[in-house]
Scaffold this motif. Sequence first.
Motif, short mmCIF file in Angstrom:
data_model
loop_
_atom_site.label_atom_id
_atom_site.label_comp_id
_atom_site.label_asym_id
_atom_site.label_seq_id
_atom_site.Cartn_x
_atom_site.Cartn_y
_atom_site.Cartn_z
N ILE A 56 -5.63 -44.14 24.15
CA ILE A 56 -5.01 -45.44 24.40
C ILE A 56 -5.66 -46.04 25.64
CG2 ILE A 56 -2.87 -46.68 24.90
CD1 ILE A 56 -1.33 -44.51 23.47
N PRO A 57 -6.35 -47.16 25.51
CA PRO A 57 -7.00 -47.75 26.68
C PRO A 57 -5.99 -48.03 27.80
CG PRO A 57 -7.69 -48.87 24.67
CD PRO A 57 -6.56 -47.96 24.30
N ASP A 58 -6.44 -47.91 29.04
CA ASP A 58 -5.54 -48.04 30.18
C ASP A 58 -4.73 -49.33 30.20
OD1 ASP A 58 -6.28 -45.61 31.13
OD2 ASP A 58 -7.77 -46.39 32.56
N HIS A 59 -5.33 -50.43 29.73
CA HIS A 59 -4.63 -51.71 29.85
C HIS A 59 -3.51 -51.88 28.81
CE1 HIS A 59 -7.72 -52.52 26.75
NE2 HIS A 59 -6.72 -53.18 26.20
N LEU A 101 -7.71 -47.36 18.81
CA LEU A 101 -6.91 -46.29 19.41
C LEU A 101 -7.48 -44.92 19.04
CD1 LEU A 101 -3.39 -47.79 18.64
CD2 LEU A 101 -4.66 -47.93 20.79
N THR A 102 -8.65 -44.94 18.44
CA THR A 102 -9.29 -43.67 18.09
C THR A 102 -10.65 -43.65 18.76
OG1 THR A 102 -10.45 -44.49 16.15
CG2 THR A 102 -8.18 -43.76 15.82
N ASN A 103 -11.44 -42.65 18.43
CA ASN A 103 -12.77 -42.57 19.02
C ASN A 103 -13.74 -43.58 18.43
OD1 ASN A 103 -12.00 -40.55 20.76
ND2 ASN A 103 -12.38 -38.96 19.23
N PHE A 107 -15.78 -52.43 18.28
CA PHE A 107 -16.48 -53.37 17.41
C PHE A 107 -16.60 -52.83 15.98
CE2 PHE A 107 -20.11 -55.31 15.36
CZ PHE A 107 -19.81 -56.65 15.53
N LYS A 108 -16.78 -51.53 15.88
CA LYS A 108 -16.87 -50.91 14.56
C LYS A 108 -15.52 -51.02 13.83
CE LYS A 108 -18.77 -46.83 12.41
NZ LYS A 108 -18.89 -45.38 12.56
N PHE A 109 -14.46 -50.81 14.58
CA PHE A 109 -13.11 -50.95 14.02
C PHE A 109 -12.91 -52.38 13.49
CE2 PHE A 109 -8.42 -51.50 15.52
CZ PHE A 109 -7.92 -51.21 14.27
#
Length: 242
Positions: A56-59, A101-103, A107-109
């Motif tokens: 989960i990114p910090d922001h 929220l994954t590896n 941009f690919k998501f």
Amino acid sequence: MSPLYTAICLAVLFDPIGTTIIQTDVFDSCKWKCLLFAQLWPGSFCMTLPKQDCRIPDHVEGWTIHGLWPSGRRTCNHTWHLTHEDIDDLQVDLFLHWPSLTNTDAFKFWGNEWIKHGTCAACADSMSCPHKYFSLALQLQKQFAINEAFIAAGITPSCDNSYKLEHFHSALTDMGTHVEFQCCTLKKRQVLMQIKVPLSKDLSIGCNHTEEHFSNQYYHPCTNKAEIYFYPFTHHPHNPCP
Ligand SMILES: *[C@@H]1O[C@H](CO)[C@@H](O)[C@H](O)[C@H]1NC(C)=O
Ligand SMILES: *[C@@H]1O[C@H](CO)[C@@H](O)[C@H](O)[C@H]1NC(C)=O
């Protein structure tokens, strides 16, 4: 050519008054009825995944966009790839509100979401290119602000308090009557994970989306047979409520 088809073509050619109606009824290439705007509660999503897959990114502090999905249609044009130029000016906002929220790289998501869902949405004027599609999703997240609606209804993340399904429904009545709540099961508890708002093609709320109540190994429709938990999440989300 079937007699019906011939009759319709003739009507289009020779009946200028009827043309518009006939064209929208018969030649509508948008073969979907409802559009589902899905938002995820990141902590719950992460708890269903193996540790290494979630991040989960910090922001991120609240609900994030999962996708904007025409119901029942997928991958309508597999050669129409998303490019960085398509969404250049949106990327900062997309990183904030539609994070991976994954590896998988963000941009690919987005590219996967575009191919799988965006290319089917693109038959509607409001989403006819990647820039419109992604802008619309960002705008819908502001319009359907779950964080604010929950706070106003007194629904706050907790390891101990649970809620009834009706409580969530009544918090989001502004989003129409067919809002779908999806839960995962964690240690025998029903835990809220995703919310989908069905929209019609003209983007009005209340599209009657009843055909597929989606379940998979990760989540299922929340039921009113058991209390529902709405867990807090931390940036080490796998066990927020030991
Ligand atoms: C699919 O997308 C490509 C690339 O944008 C486009 O050239 C082609 O016309 C599209 N095909 C259809 C059937 O819309
Ligand atoms: C929604 O659609 C279903 C199935 O088509 C129908 O049974 C139901 O009455 C509809 N609900 C509303 C509120 O229109």
